[in-house]
Scaffold this active site. Structure first.
Site, PDB file in Angstrom:
ATOM      1  N   ASP A   9      12.033  -5.680  60.094  1.00 48.20           N
ATOM      2  CA  ASP A   9      12.408  -4.277  60.242  1.00 48.20           C
ATOM      3  C   ASP A   9      11.366  -3.429  59.531  1.00 48.20           C
ATOM      4  OD1 ASP A   9      13.525  -1.744  60.108  1.00 48.20           O
ATOM      5  OD2 ASP A   9      15.484  -2.434  59.394  1.00 48.20           O
ATOM      6  N   ILE A  10      10.541  -2.735  60.291  1.00 42.72           N
ATOM      7  CA  ILE A  10       9.449  -1.951  59.717  1.00 42.72           C
ATOM      8  C   ILE A  10       9.958  -0.846  58.783  1.00 42.72           C
ATOM      9  CG2 ILE A  10       9.207  -0.258  61.590  1.00 42.72           C
ATOM     10  CD1 ILE A  10       6.115  -0.693  61.256  1.00 42.72           C
ATOM     11  N   ASN A  23       6.294   9.525  70.122  1.00 48.38           N
ATOM     12  CA  ASN A  23       5.997  10.181  71.390  1.00 48.38           C
ATOM     13  C   ASN A  23       5.208  11.449  71.062  1.00 48.38           C
ATOM     14  OD1 ASN A  23       7.894  12.434  71.036  1.00 48.38           O
ATOM     15  ND2 ASN A  23       9.482  10.906  71.351  1.00 48.38           N
ATOM     16  N   VAL A  32      11.097   2.231  67.664  1.00 50.62           N
ATOM     17  CA  VAL A  32      10.555   2.363  66.310  1.00 50.62           C
ATOM     18  C   VAL A  32      10.625   3.816  65.855  1.00 50.62           C
ATOM     19  CG1 VAL A  32       8.431   2.212  64.936  1.00 50.62           C
ATOM     20  CG2 VAL A  32       9.050   0.350  66.485  1.00 50.62           C
ATOM     21  N   ASP A  33      10.299   4.733  66.746  1.00 49.90           N
ATOM     22  CA  ASP A  33      10.306   6.165  66.414  1.00 49.90           C
ATOM     23  C   ASP A  33      11.681   6.598  65.918  1.00 49.90           C
ATOM     24  OD1 ASP A  33       9.339   8.778  66.203  1.00 49.90           O
ATOM     25  OD2 ASP A  33       9.479   9.170  68.358  1.00 49.90           O
ATOM     26  N   TYR A 125       6.813   1.717  76.581  1.00 50.65           N
ATOM     27  CA  TYR A 125       5.576   2.239  77.171  1.00 50.65           C
ATOM     28  C   TYR A 125       4.871   1.223  78.073  1.00 50.65           C
ATOM     29  CZ  TYR A 125       5.581   6.769  74.836  1.00 50.65           C
ATOM     30  OH  TYR A 125       5.865   8.063  74.444  1.00 50.65           O
TER      31      TYR A 125
END
Length: 176
Positions: A9-10, A23, A32-33, A125
């Site tokens: 988990d970043i 984005n 992630v964003d 993406y």
């Protein structure tokens, strides 16, 4: 510079910089964003709105990178970068490489010692994990060659699934 590839988990990485697969609006999203925005708290969205109001009225261009404080994350900075969207016809691989290159360059200017990347461009993406890993490899090799005195000691690739982790380990193996 050490390279690490791991599943995780970043949003929980204790590094100087986490990279956001943003984005172009910089105003949050999915994947992630969305996870980084939720974990950082509303201050991150406010900082991104300030960027939009002051220097990026049309949003962040594909392949570019910009930094904000990390607020509620265990990192100091978030570097936002926008990957090319293959589903929208953005198939220029150089833009994908640029996401990684520009993030590394910006992290170096922030005197970062450790940075964590997600698989920028994969997922929503439409870029395959192998293509993303190869773009990351090219960017890291280019950065090493052009910034031999960089203080960046650790670059982590923090991947959401074991499958993507395996691909990154295979492609980035020679660097590790």
């Amino acid at each position: 510079m050490r390279i690490s590839v791991l599943q995780g988990d970043i949003t929980r990485r204790r590094v100087d910089v986490v990279v956001n697969a943003a984005n172009s609006s910089l105003l949050g999203g999915g994947g992630v964003d969305g996870a980084l925005h939720r974990a950082a708290g509303p201050e991150l969205l406010a900082a991104c709105r300030e960027l939009r109001a002051t220097g990026l009225p049309h949003g962040l261009q594909t392949g570019a990178a910009v930094a904000t404080p990390a607020f509620g994350l265990p990192a100091r900075w978030v570097i936002h970068t926008v990957g090319p969207n293959r589903h929208a016809g953005q198939t220029n691989r150089a833009l994908l490489v640029s996401c990684f290159s520009e993030s590394l360059r910006l992290a170096d200017t922030l005197d970062a010692g450790a940075l964590a990347f997600p698989a920028v461009g994969a997922g929503a993406y439409g870029w395959g994990a192998a293509a993303v890993a190869q773009a990351a490899l090219d960017a890291v090799e280019g950065f090493r060659a052009s910034h031999p005195a960089s203080g960046l000691e650790l670059v982590e690739f923090v991947l959401h699934t074991a499958e993507v982790e395996a691909v990154f380990k295979d492609v980035l193996g020679p660097l590790r």
